[in-house]
Write a protein that holds these residues in place. Sequence first.
Motif, PDB file in Angstrom:
ATOM      1  N   LYS A  94      14.830 -11.568  -3.251  1.00 13.20           N
ATOM      2  CA  LYS A  94      13.896 -10.985  -4.232  1.00 13.20           C
ATOM      3  C   LYS A  94      13.800  -9.469  -4.025  1.00 13.20           C
ATOM      4  O   LYS A  94      13.826  -8.998  -2.886  1.00 13.20           O
ATOM      5  CB  LYS A  94      12.485 -11.565  -4.070  1.00 13.20           C
ATOM      6  N   HIS A  95      13.654  -8.728  -5.130  1.00 11.68           N
ATOM      7  CA  HIS A  95      13.215  -7.342  -5.013  1.00 11.68           C
ATOM      8  C   HIS A  95      11.752  -7.390  -4.567  1.00 11.68           C
ATOM      9  O   HIS A  95      10.996  -8.262  -5.021  1.00 11.68           O
ATOM     10  CB  HIS A  95      13.321  -6.623  -6.360  1.00 11.68           C
ATOM     11  N   VAL A  96      11.369  -6.461  -3.688  1.00  7.81           N
ATOM     12  CA  VAL A  96      10.028  -6.542  -3.104  1.00  7.81           C
ATOM     13  C   VAL A  96       9.285  -5.226  -3.299  1.00  7.81           C
ATOM     14  O   VAL A  96       9.851  -4.140  -3.115  1.00  7.81           O
ATOM     15  CB  VAL A  96      10.109  -6.860  -1.586  1.00  7.81           C
ATOM     16  N   TYR A  97       8.014  -5.355  -3.659  1.00  7.23           N
ATOM     17  CA  TYR A  97       7.094  -4.210  -3.667  1.00  7.23           C
ATOM     18  C   TYR A  97       5.930  -4.577  -2.768  1.00  7.23           C
ATOM     19  O   TYR A  97       5.262  -5.593  -2.979  1.00  7.23           O
ATOM     20  CB  TYR A  97       6.587  -3.929  -5.089  1.00  7.23           C
ATOM     21  N   VAL A  98       5.687  -3.760  -1.725  1.00 10.02           N
ATOM     22  CA  VAL A  98       4.634  -4.074  -0.754  1.00 10.02           C
ATOM     23  C   VAL A  98       3.539  -3.014  -0.811  1.00 10.02           C
ATOM     24  O   VAL A  98       3.823  -1.836  -1.026  1.00 10.02           O
ATOM     25  CB  VAL A  98       5.228  -4.207   0.676  1.00 10.02           C
ATOM     26  N   GLU A  99       2.307  -3.479  -0.631  1.00 10.11           N
ATOM     27  CA  GLU A  99       1.188  -2.531  -0.561  1.00 10.11           C
ATOM     28  C   GLU A  99       1.361  -1.632   0.674  1.00 10.11           C
ATOM     29  O   GLU A  99       2.137  -1.921   1.577  1.00 10.11           O
ATOM     30  CB  GLU A  99      -0.149  -3.286  -0.508  1.00 10.11           C
ATOM     31  N   LYS A 100       0.591  -0.559   0.711  1.00  9.02           N
ATOM     32  CA  LYS A 100       0.642   0.332   1.871  1.00  9.02           C
ATOM     33  C   LYS A 100      -0.218  -0.238   2.999  1.00  9.02           C
ATOM     34  O   LYS A 100      -1.169  -0.965   2.708  1.00  9.02           O
ATOM     35  CB  LYS A 100       0.218   1.753   1.503  1.00  9.02           C
ATOM     36  N   PRO A 101       0.104   0.093   4.253  1.00 10.30           N
ATOM     37  CA  PRO A 101       1.324   0.759   4.690  1.00 10.30           C
ATOM     38  C   PRO A 101       2.519  -0.201   4.576  1.00 10.30           C
ATOM     39  O   PRO A 101       2.326  -1.418   4.581  1.00 10.30           O
ATOM     40  CB  PRO A 101       1.023   1.092   6.150  1.00 10.30           C
ATOM     41  N   THR A 158     -10.785  11.003   2.931  1.00 11.19           N
ATOM     42  CA  THR A 158     -12.212  10.694   3.008  1.00 11.19           C
ATOM     43  C   THR A 158     -12.451   9.215   3.312  1.00 11.19           C
ATOM     44  O   THR A 158     -11.549   8.387   3.204  1.00 11.19           O
ATOM     45  CB  THR A 158     -12.880  11.033   1.675  1.00 11.19           C
ATOM     46  N   HIS A 159     -13.675   8.915   3.627  1.00  9.83           N
ATOM     47  CA  HIS A 159     -14.103   7.555   3.956  1.00  9.83           C
ATOM     48  C   HIS A 159     -14.163   6.700   2.684  1.00  9.83           C
ATOM     49  O   HIS A 159     -14.810   7.088   1.706  1.00  9.83           O
ATOM     50  CB  HIS A 159     -15.496   7.659   4.582  1.00  9.83           C
ATOM     51  N   SER A 160     -13.509   5.543   2.697  1.00  7.69           N
ATOM     52  CA  SER A 160     -13.577   4.665   1.519  1.00  7.69           C
ATOM     53  C   SER A 160     -14.872   3.855   1.517  1.00  7.69           C
ATOM     54  O   SER A 160     -15.174   3.181   0.543  1.00  7.69           O
ATOM     55  CB  SER A 160     -12.386   3.710   1.507  1.00  7.69           C
ATOM     56  N   GLY A 178      -7.549   1.743   9.572  1.00 11.33           N
ATOM     57  CA  GLY A 178      -8.048   3.080   9.913  1.00 11.33           C
ATOM     58  C   GLY A 178      -7.770   4.017   8.750  1.00 11.33           C
ATOM     59  O   GLY A 178      -7.002   3.680   7.842  1.00 11.33           O
ATOM     60  N   PRO A 179      -8.388   5.211   8.760  1.00 14.18           N
ATOM     61  CA  PRO A 179      -8.144   6.132   7.640  1.00 14.18           C
ATOM     62  C   PRO A 179      -6.677   6.525   7.550  1.00 14.18           C
ATOM     63  O   PRO A 179      -6.157   6.784   6.472  1.00 14.18           O
ATOM     64  CB  PRO A 179      -9.028   7.339   7.972  1.00 14.18           C
ATOM     65  N   GLY A 180      -5.994   6.560   8.706  1.00 18.04           N
ATOM     66  CA  GLY A 180      -4.585   6.965   8.721  1.00 18.04           C
ATOM     67  C   GLY A 180      -3.713   6.021   7.911  1.00 18.04           C
ATOM     68  O   GLY A 180      -3.052   6.436   6.953  1.00 18.04           O
ATOM     69  N   LEU A 181      -3.719   4.738   8.260  1.00 18.53           N
ATOM     70  CA  LEU A 181      -2.785   3.831   7.578  1.00 18.53           C
ATOM     71  C   LEU A 181      -3.376   3.240   6.310  1.00 18.53           C
ATOM     72  O   LEU A 181      -2.637   2.802   5.432  1.00 18.53           O
ATOM     73  CB  LEU A 181      -2.332   2.718   8.522  1.00 18.53           C
ATOM     74  N   ASP A 182      -4.715   3.241   6.171  1.00 23.96           N
ATOM     75  CA  ASP A 182      -5.281   2.713   4.926  1.00 23.96           C
ATOM     76  C   ASP A 182      -5.209   3.760   3.813  1.00 23.96           C
ATOM     77  O   ASP A 182      -4.651   3.496   2.746  1.00 23.96           O
ATOM     78  CB  ASP A 182      -6.735   2.262   5.140  1.00 23.96           C
ATOM     79  N   LEU A 183      -5.753   4.943   4.040  1.00 18.15           N
ATOM     80  CA  LEU A 183      -5.788   5.953   2.968  1.00 18.15           C
ATOM     81  C   LEU A 183      -4.786   7.086   3.178  1.00 18.15           C
ATOM     82  O   LEU A 183      -4.363   7.724   2.210  1.00 18.15           O
ATOM     83  CB  LEU A 183      -7.204   6.537   2.844  1.00 18.15           C
ATOM     84  N   GLY A 184      -4.391   7.317   4.437  1.00 14.45           N
ATOM     85  CA  GLY A 184      -3.431   8.394   4.716  1.00 14.45           C
ATOM     86  C   GLY A 184      -2.181   8.339   3.840  1.00 14.45           C
ATOM     87  O   GLY A 184      -1.703   9.392   3.380  1.00 14.45           O
ATOM     88  N   PRO A 185      -1.628   7.145   3.555  1.00 14.85           N
ATOM     89  CA  PRO A 185      -0.408   7.116   2.739  1.00 14.85           C
ATOM     90  C   PRO A 185      -0.568   7.768   1.366  1.00 14.85           C
ATOM     91  O   PRO A 185       0.378   8.384   0.856  1.00 14.85           O
ATOM     92  CB  PRO A 185      -0.110   5.614   2.601  1.00 14.85           C
ATOM     93  N   TYR A 186      -1.773   7.677   0.744  1.00 13.99           N
ATOM     94  CA  TYR A 186      -1.940   8.319  -0.571  1.00 13.99           C
ATOM     95  C   TYR A 186      -1.756   9.836  -0.443  1.00 13.99           C
ATOM     96  O   TYR A 186      -1.134  10.479  -1.287  1.00 13.99           O
ATOM     97  CB  TYR A 186      -3.352   8.057  -1.121  1.00 13.99           C
ATOM     98  N   MET A 248      -8.574  13.092   8.733  1.00 15.63           N
ATOM     99  CA  MET A 248      -8.668  11.716   8.230  1.00 15.63           C
ATOM    100  C   MET A 248      -9.858  11.075   8.924  1.00 15.63           C
ATOM    101  O   MET A 248      -9.915  11.073  10.160  1.00 15.63           O
ATOM    102  CB  MET A 248      -7.400  10.931   8.577  1.00 15.63           C
ATOM    103  N   SER A 249     -10.800  10.529   8.143  1.00 15.80           N
ATOM    104  CA  SER A 249     -11.993  10.022   8.820  1.00 15.80           C
ATOM    105  C   SER A 249     -12.698   8.900   8.071  1.00 15.80           C
ATOM    106  O   SER A 249     -12.891   8.978   6.856  1.00 15.80           O
ATOM    107  CB  SER A 249     -12.996  11.155   9.034  1.00 15.80           C
ATOM    108  N   PHE A 250     -13.030   7.851   8.819  1.00 14.33           N
ATOM    109  CA  PHE A 250     -13.975   6.844   8.350  1.00 14.33           C
ATOM    110  C   PHE A 250     -15.329   7.065   9.034  1.00 14.33           C
ATOM    111  O   PHE A 250     -16.155   6.170   9.092  1.00 14.33           O
ATOM    112  CB  PHE A 250     -13.475   5.429   8.679  1.00 14.33           C
ATOM    113  N   ASP A 251     -15.529   8.273   9.578  1.00 12.39           N
ATOM    114  CA  ASP A 251     -16.813   8.597  10.198  1.00 12.39           C
ATOM    115  C   ASP A 251     -17.562   9.665   9.422  1.00 12.39           C
ATOM    116  O   ASP A 251     -18.749   9.855   9.637  1.00 12.39           O
ATOM    117  CB  ASP A 251     -16.596   9.057  11.650  1.00 12.39           C
TER     118      ASP A 251
END
Length: 369
Positions: A94-101, A158-160, A178-186, A248-251
């Motif tokens: 299958k061709h695959v599309y995966v969410e981040k990261p 920023t903090h989600s 963490g903010p790095g791998l959750d939001l950092g990719p955007y 990058m911060s969730f604090d």
Amino acid sequence: MTFSATRPARVGIIGTGNIFDRYVNGMARYPRLRLTGCADLDHARTLKAAADHGIRAYASVDALLGDPGVDIVVNITPPLAHAAVSAQALRAGKHVYVEKPVAATVAEAAPLTALARECGVLFGSAPDTFLGSAAQTARKALDDGLIGQPVGVTAFVTHSKAETWHPNPGFLFAPGGGPGLDLGPYYLTSLVNLIGPIATVSGLSRIGAPVREVTSPGRTVESIEVTTPTHAAAVIGFSSGVIGSLQMSFDVWNHHLPFIEVYGTDGTLTIPDPNGFDGDVRLRGNREEQWRTLPPVFPPSGPLDMDVQMLRGAGVDDLAGAVDGAPHRASAELAFHVLEALEAVETSSGSRQVVELTSTAERPAARTQ
Ligand SMILES: NC(=O)c1ccc[n+]([C@@H]2O[C@H](COP(=O)([O-])OP(=O)(O)OC[C@H]3O[C@@H](n4cnc5c(N)ncnc54)[C@H](O)[C@@H]3O)[C@@H](O)[C@H]2O)c1
């Protein structure tokens, strides 16, 4: 095999959690895509998601992957499951599309792009928001030299505040999140789209508040013990010589900082939240009195409210287009480079050394429509 000439690409989704509805509703905007069915480890969830949207409920992930009527698998499981589920889907042809990261670690992600090539399929990854009108308007401004030569960038992840809206946000405070791998990719994907590949990273990171109270409606947990860094600062050295500073911060719950700014020899460009597709890109020349809003290079995907900006599917359409021969922009290669840079913040923090990246990535082809 091409899709658009003969029929839509048939898409099966693995993972029917929080983001699932936004994929279903978002993909409906793309005529090239047709959603066929879904599967989840939790079969009760599969049944509910399938019933809600009138699609097929597969008995298992294996059953979905064994269906020759599925061309593209969208993997929206939590980060710790990304690599194993993607590998299984790639091996199933299958061709695959995966969410981040793209995977929770560089080590897990490293074999996947080669595996996709071996299997003769395409592998794409979120984020796809850099395909939107805001990032592409900023890209054109840079390519047209409107701020001269870029010298520096600032990005503030920023903090989600997921504790307040996600029913089970534990994975966002664990390795792979963490903010790095959750939001950092955007943010870093947007920066690679604008500035090009990253050469070096140095940084410091730490856990801030070690326990998080969950207040979201319908929550399935009351609190979370944090097991991954939630606050980081990094210096990003781009191959072009541009120097980036990244927070990058969730604090940090409240602040006055911009999302992304690019500083050039002739002016400054300020770019809206890269977690959405649209918004005002503003420019101020060094000798201009006022900021001006640049006309978008193509119309926005819709209003600026989060319900529209959080719809997903552009990256899946990008993947289907690439199977049809168009440039593959939201590629796993790009996502891997971004993951390596984000992981390097942690590595550098631990070693107190500057990390030289081993991967690189081309700037994705610009979009004009
Ligand atoms: N929630 C959001 O707003 C949001 C936004 C953008 C991106 N994402 C990304 O989407 C992904 C999923 O996030 P979510 O919030 O929907 O998570 P979630 O925890 O709400 O849902 C994940 C689902 O995957 C299922 N699952 C777990 N392991 C599996 C496996 N091996 N095989 C099949 N199913 C499995 C779980 O049972 C669950 O139903 C994450 O990578 C996240 O970073 C989420």
